[in-house]
Motif scaffolding. Structure first.
Motif, PDB file in Angstrom:
ATOM      1  N   ASN A 120       2.913   0.294   2.341  1.00  0.00           N
ATOM      2  CA  ASN A 120       3.541  -0.318   3.517  1.00  0.00           C
ATOM      3  C   ASN A 120       4.530  -1.403   3.113  1.00  0.00           C
ATOM      4  OD1 ASN A 120       2.482   0.637   6.268  1.00  0.00           O
ATOM      5  ND2 ASN A 120       0.670   0.664   4.947  1.00  0.00           N
ATOM      6  N   GLY A 121       4.168  -2.129   2.071  1.00  0.00           N
ATOM      7  CA  GLY A 121       5.064  -3.174   1.579  1.00  0.00           C
ATOM      8  C   GLY A 121       6.361  -2.587   1.045  1.00  0.00           C
ATOM      9  N   ILE A 122       6.255  -1.475   0.327  1.00  0.00           N
ATOM     10  CA  ILE A 122       7.454  -0.842  -0.215  1.00  0.00           C
ATOM     11  C   ILE A 122       8.348  -0.341   0.917  1.00  0.00           C
ATOM     12  CG2 ILE A 122       8.309   1.129  -1.530  1.00  0.00           C
ATOM     13  CD1 ILE A 122       5.903   0.792  -3.395  1.00  0.00           C
ATOM     14  N   SER A 123       7.727   0.244   1.946  1.00  0.00           N
ATOM     15  CA  SER A 123       8.562   0.771   3.030  1.00  0.00           C
ATOM     16  C   SER A 123       9.242  -0.367   3.781  1.00  0.00           C
ATOM     17  CB  SER A 123       7.740   1.642   3.971  1.00  0.00           C
ATOM     18  OG  SER A 123       6.890   0.844   4.766  1.00  0.00           O
ATOM     19  N   LEU A 124       8.500  -1.446   4.001  1.00  0.00           N
ATOM     20  CA  LEU A 124       9.114  -2.612   4.643  1.00  0.00           C
ATOM     21  C   LEU A 124      10.202  -3.185   3.741  1.00  0.00           C
ATOM     22  CD1 LEU A 124       9.032  -4.589   7.000  1.00  0.00           C
ATOM     23  CD2 LEU A 124       7.289  -5.892   5.782  1.00  0.00           C
ATOM     24  N   GLY A 125       9.907  -3.238   2.447  1.00  0.00           N
ATOM     25  CA  GLY A 125      10.865  -3.765   1.473  1.00  0.00           C
ATOM     26  C   GLY A 125      12.135  -2.938   1.412  1.00  0.00           C
ATOM     27  N   ALA A 126      12.002  -1.622   1.570  1.00  0.00           N
ATOM     28  CA  ALA A 126      13.192  -0.764   1.538  1.00  0.00           C
ATOM     29  C   ALA A 126      14.105  -1.117   2.713  1.00  0.00           C
ATOM     30  CB  ALA A 126      12.782   0.701   1.594  1.00  0.00           C
ATOM     31  N   ILE A 127      13.480  -1.444   3.853  1.00  0.00           N
ATOM     32  CA  ILE A 127      14.288  -1.828   5.019  1.00  0.00           C
ATOM     33  C   ILE A 127      14.978  -3.173   4.758  1.00  0.00           C
ATOM     34  CG2 ILE A 127      14.239  -2.346   7.480  1.00  0.00           C
ATOM     35  CD1 ILE A 127      11.768  -0.584   7.714  1.00  0.00           C
ATOM     36  N   TYR A 128      14.217  -4.111   4.204  1.00  0.00           N
ATOM     37  CA  TYR A 128      14.827  -5.403   3.860  1.00  0.00           C
ATOM     38  C   TYR A 128      15.960  -5.203   2.861  1.00  0.00           C
ATOM     39  CZ  TYR A 128      10.952  -7.970   6.061  1.00  0.00           C
ATOM     40  OH  TYR A 128      10.059  -8.494   6.938  1.00  0.00           O
ATOM     41  N   ALA A 129      15.750  -4.290   1.935  1.00  0.00           N
ATOM     42  CA  ALA A 129      16.768  -4.064   0.904  1.00  0.00           C
ATOM     43  C   ALA A 129      18.086  -3.610   1.533  1.00  0.00           C
ATOM     44  CB  ALA A 129      16.275  -3.041  -0.119  1.00  0.00           C
TER      45      ALA A 129
ATOM     46  N   GLY B 180      -3.056   5.001   4.425  1.00  0.00           N
ATOM     47  CA  GLY B 180      -2.429   5.171   5.737  1.00  0.00           C
ATOM     48  C   GLY B 180      -1.097   4.458   5.856  1.00  0.00           C
ATOM     49  N   ILE B 181      -0.164   5.095   6.550  1.00  0.00           N
ATOM     50  CA  ILE B 181       1.137   4.466   6.816  1.00  0.00           C
ATOM     51  C   ILE B 181       1.690   5.073   8.098  1.00  0.00           C
ATOM     52  CG2 ILE B 181       2.378   6.159   5.397  1.00  0.00           C
ATOM     53  CD1 ILE B 181       4.309   3.841   4.645  1.00  0.00           C
ATOM     54  N   SER B 182       2.435   4.262   8.880  1.00  0.00           N
ATOM     55  CA  SER B 182       2.985   4.814  10.119  1.00  0.00           C
ATOM     56  C   SER B 182       4.093   5.794   9.761  1.00  0.00           C
ATOM     57  CB  SER B 182       3.518   3.700  11.006  1.00  0.00           C
ATOM     58  OG  SER B 182       4.752   3.227  10.513  1.00  0.00           O
ATOM     59  N   GLU B 183       4.211   6.818  10.596  1.00  0.00           N
ATOM     60  CA  GLU B 183       5.270   7.815  10.353  1.00  0.00           C
ATOM     61  C   GLU B 183       6.624   7.143  10.310  1.00  0.00           C
ATOM     62  OE1 GLU B 183       5.330  11.015  13.103  1.00  0.00           O
ATOM     63  OE2 GLU B 183       3.306  11.675  12.570  1.00  0.00           O
ATOM     64  N   ASN B 184       6.774   6.153  11.202  1.00  0.00           N
ATOM     65  CA  ASN B 184       8.053   5.439  11.257  1.00  0.00           C
ATOM     66  C   ASN B 184       8.412   4.838   9.906  1.00  0.00           C
ATOM     67  OD1 ASN B 184      10.342   4.086  12.535  1.00  0.00           O
ATOM     68  ND2 ASN B 184       9.140   2.219  12.267  1.00  0.00           N
ATOM     69  N   ARG B 185       7.425   4.172   9.295  1.00  0.00           N
ATOM     70  CA  ARG B 185       7.688   3.522   8.021  1.00  0.00           C
ATOM     71  C   ARG B 185       7.917   4.526   6.895  1.00  0.00           C
ATOM     72  NH1 ARG B 185       5.897  -1.862   8.074  1.00  0.00           N
ATOM     73  NH2 ARG B 185       7.216  -2.839   9.628  1.00  0.00           N
ATOM     74  N   LEU B 186       7.222   5.654   7.013  1.00  0.00           N
ATOM     75  CA  LEU B 186       7.379   6.681   5.991  1.00  0.00           C
ATOM     76  C   LEU B 186       8.801   7.247   6.034  1.00  0.00           C
ATOM     77  CD1 LEU B 186       5.572   8.012   3.878  1.00  0.00           C
ATOM     78  CD2 LEU B 186       5.181   9.874   5.503  1.00  0.00           C
ATOM     79  N   ILE B 187       9.258   7.535   7.259  1.00  0.00           N
ATOM     80  CA  ILE B 187      10.622   8.051   7.402  1.00  0.00           C
ATOM     81  C   ILE B 187      11.632   6.982   6.988  1.00  0.00           C
ATOM     82  CG2 ILE B 187      12.319   8.885   9.080  1.00  0.00           C
ATOM     83  CD1 ILE B 187       9.903  10.168  10.540  1.00  0.00           C
ATOM     84  N   ALA B 188      11.319   5.742   7.358  1.00  0.00           N
ATOM     85  CA  ALA B 188      12.204   4.632   6.965  1.00  0.00           C
ATOM     86  C   ALA B 188      12.387   4.611   5.456  1.00  0.00           C
ATOM     87  CB  ALA B 188      11.621   3.297   7.429  1.00  0.00           C
TER      88      ALA B 188
ATOM     89  N   GLY C 296       9.094  -7.433   0.801  1.00  0.00           N
ATOM     90  CA  GLY C 296       8.316  -6.505   1.624  1.00  0.00           C
ATOM     91  C   GLY C 296       6.872  -6.427   1.151  1.00  0.00           C
ATOM     92  N   ILE C 297       6.698  -6.282  -0.166  1.00  0.00           N
ATOM     93  CA  ILE C 297       5.348  -6.161  -0.717  1.00  0.00           C
ATOM     94  C   ILE C 297       4.584  -7.469  -0.522  1.00  0.00           C
ATOM     95  CG2 ILE C 297       4.037  -5.851  -2.858  1.00  0.00           C
ATOM     96  CD1 ILE C 297       6.336  -3.939  -3.757  1.00  0.00           C
ATOM     97  N   THR C 298       5.254  -8.582  -0.781  1.00  0.00           N
ATOM     98  CA  THR C 298       4.605  -9.887  -0.587  1.00  0.00           C
ATOM     99  C   THR C 298       4.114 -10.035   0.844  1.00  0.00           C
ATOM    100  OG1 THR C 298       6.172 -10.852  -2.140  1.00  0.00           O
ATOM    101  CG2 THR C 298       4.926 -12.378  -0.776  1.00  0.00           C
ATOM    102  N   GLU C 299       4.992  -9.687   1.776  1.00  0.00           N
ATOM    103  CA  GLU C 299       4.646  -9.853   3.181  1.00  0.00           C
ATOM    104  C   GLU C 299       3.449  -8.976   3.559  1.00  0.00           C
ATOM    105  OE1 GLU C 299       8.041  -9.593   5.784  1.00  0.00           O
ATOM    106  OE2 GLU C 299       6.701  -9.226   7.485  1.00  0.00           O
ATOM    107  N   ALA C 300       3.494  -7.725   3.118  1.00  0.00           N
ATOM    108  CA  ALA C 300       2.402  -6.807   3.448  1.00  0.00           C
ATOM    109  C   ALA C 300       1.084  -7.277   2.824  1.00  0.00           C
ATOM    110  CB  ALA C 300       2.750  -5.395   2.969  1.00  0.00           C
TER     111      ALA C 300
END
Ligand SMILES: Nc1ncnc2c1ncn2[C@@H]1O[C@H](COP(=O)(O)OP(=O)(O)O)[C@@H](O)[C@H]1O
Ligand SMILES: [Mg+2]
Lengths: 296, 263
Positions: free
Chosen positions: A10-19, A134-142, A247-251
């Protein structure tokens, strides 16, 4: 262990968005020598436009138009304001961008009102499990979309004429001008690219597990600033690493809240800034930056 | 032909850097401009190339014309496309880009693909080392190689007139000799050259005509060979009153002869 892996993913997916956001921030800095604080409102504009247009136009056309609108807004900010102030001190320019941000933001908040607008993502709010993680589909697609965009960005940055022109004028603007490279054009294009990346980031940031488009999406965008700064304001690679790190830190900070409770409630929200400060204390120009932030 | 007429340039509305300079570079010629530090040489080239604005400089009076075109106050991109390209003082190569990318950047004012392909062949023939090092970061090249890259990069725009700002600066005498030969070769291939130098020996060796700038004014001008023989240039730039063997003069460090002049 499963929890750790899940948080990591989840952190990586969030991080990719931040990136994505941080990359835009960095190329604007390189091309226009401006620290662009308009990014938060551009992002909110993207989210708002997609949400508003999704009903009349349908999801995909709304995304397309929303992304273009955000790019256009970024382009106009560059042409009408930043380009005319070229040569002004970096600090004044930064404050000008804060001004633009406040104007845009105020209008957007007025438009959005107290509601939470929804973007009807066709993938809905479900989660998927990948080997127990587990990860939300949204984050996976993100993660997938951001990955493709990031690779495309780096390929263009390395090989396209725009990329060469951009790197040349970032390194020595006058020498680039002597080669006939039009800095105005390079800079305008950087803002357009940053606008596109911000709008795409917005599309995913306001989906599950985040509730929807409200003014609060703006503060989420602000976390991309520490990402750009800790990576090194003038380093595209740094933006990527910085985004992932934040992203990873936040997660992690949110996931291990219980264990970290001695640090106070809501540590997840401040963790990105703590990481940024620690990195800057050790390396004042960021992980991969070459220009010291004191110049900003 | 490039013609500069009664040019006056100030920085920040106060510093008068060029005060009524007129000069010409006929088609196919190599013209040298000599002068010590602060004489206004770089200012003259910035004016021709349209980069004064980046230095808060302004043309107060006078014109710069290239053929039928008025270049005064045009932007740098248009001037490059008109065929006037500068190799700036201190080389200013893009050190973090590869050699190849530097050359690519040099060709960006050049829309014509065929001309670009021709230009890269010409550059590689003139400077084989740039072909060998094409994938290397330009910042890793030696000083002489960087100067060659700076010249090659400018040639990528297929200039009709090449402006060179002190190409010998900081280079060893042997390398300065090579740069002089390269300039002569570029000119033989049909490009006019305006060569700004403090190294009078090298400059007067390749130029046909020369001007001496002194605190923003032309103090002397004429045939390069005659100027080299003139008492004033001998005394001021070549550091001698009598004739010197060619060999010995080439060995002399340019800075030293000059500081004597400013002193
Ligand atoms: N950017 C600038 N701002 C103010 N003054 C300048 C600037 N550049 C050069 N000058 C002044 O203009 C004069 C001519 O400088 P320059 O053209 O660089 O001489 P040269 O190239 O012959 O050494 C000098 O007095 C110098 O101090
Ligand atoms: Mg100079």
């Amino acid at each position: 262990m499963t929890q750790f892996l899940s948080l990591l993913l989840n952190g990586i997916s969030l991080g990719a968005i931040y990136a994505l956001i941080a990359l835009g921030f960095v190329i604007i800095f390189k091309a226009s020598e401006v620290v662009s604080f308009t990014h938060g409102s551009l992002l909110l504009l993207g989210a708002y436009a997609i949400a508003r247009l999704a009903d009349p136009l349908g999801f995909l056309p709304a995304v397309l138009v929303g992304v273009l609108m955000t790019a256009l807004a970024a382009f106009l900010v560059e042409r009408l304001i930043i380009n005319r102030l070229r040569g002004a001190p970096v600090i004044s320019l930064a404050i000008v961008t804060i001004g633009v941000d406040i104007i845009l933001l105020t209008e957007l908040i007025r438009q959005i009102g107290p509601d939470i607008l929804n973007i009807p993502h066709p993938w809905g709010g479900d989660s998927v499990r990948i080997g127990g993680v587990g990860i939300s589909e949204n984050r996976l697609i993100a993660m997938g979309v951001a990955g493709v965009l990031i690779v495309a960005f780096f390929v263009a940055f390395k090989y396209s004429s725009w990329g060469v022109a951009m790197r040349a004028s970032a390194e020595d603007g006058e020498a680039a001008a002597l080669m006939g490279i039009r800095q105005g054009r390079v800079s305008a294009l950087a803002w357009v690219v940053a606008g596109v990346l911000a709008a795409v980031a917005a599309l995913f940031l306001v989906g599950a597990p985040t509730p929807g488009v409200s003014a609060a999406a703006y503060t989420v965008a602000l976390r991309a600033f520490p990402a750009a700064i800790l990576g090194g304001l003038d380093s595209t690679g740094g933006a990527l690493v910085g985004g992932l790190l934040i992203g990873i830190t936040e997660a992690m900070a949110a996931g291990y809240q219980e264990q970290l409770s001695f640090l106070g409630r809501g540590f997840g929200e401040v963790a990105p800034y703590v990481v940024m400060i620690v990195v800057l204390l050790v390396r004042p120009s960021g992980l991969f930056g070459t220009k010291e932030l004191t110049r900003v | 032909m490039l013609s500069v007429d009664s040019l006056q340039v100030t920085y920040g509305g106060a510093v008068e850097a060029v005060r009524g300079v007129s000069m010409e570079v006929p088609d196919g010629a190599v013209v040298a401009v000599l002068g010590s530090n602060g004489a206004g040489k770089s200012t003259l080239l910035r004016t021709i190339s349209g980069t004064l604005r980046l230095h808060r400089g302004r043309v107060d009076a006078g014109t710069v014309r290239f053929g039928d075109l008025d270049l005064t106050r045009r932007d740098a991109g248009q001037i490059v496309r008109a065929g006037v390209v500068q190799v700036p003082e201190g080389r200013r190569i893009f050190g973090r880009l590869t050699v190849e990318e530097n050359l690519r950047a040099g060709g960006m004012g050049n829309r014509d693909r065929a001309a670009k392909a021709e230009a890269i062949t010409r550059v590689h023939d003139l400077f084989p080392v740039l072909r060998e090092r094409s994938g290397q970061r330009a910042g890793l090249l030696s000083g002489g190689e960087q100067q060659m890259l700076a010249i090659g990069r400018a040639l990528m725009a297929s200039p009709r007139l090449l402006l060179l700002d002190e190409p010998s600066l900081g280079l060893a005498p042997r390398v300065i000799g090579q740069i002089g030969e390269v300039i002569a070769e570029i000119n033989r291939q049909g490009t006019s050259v305006l060569l700004v130098e403090q190294n009078a020996t090298m400059a007067l060796g390749v130029a046909t005509h020369a001007y001496v700038l002194d605190v923003g004014r032309v103090s002397l001008s004429g045939d390069a060979r005659e100027l080299a023989q003139s008492d004033e240039v001998q005394r001021l730039y070549l550091g001698h009153t009598g004739a010197t063997p060619e060999q010995q003069r080439t060995e002399r460090a340019p800075r030293r002869t000059l500081s004597r002049w400013t002193a």
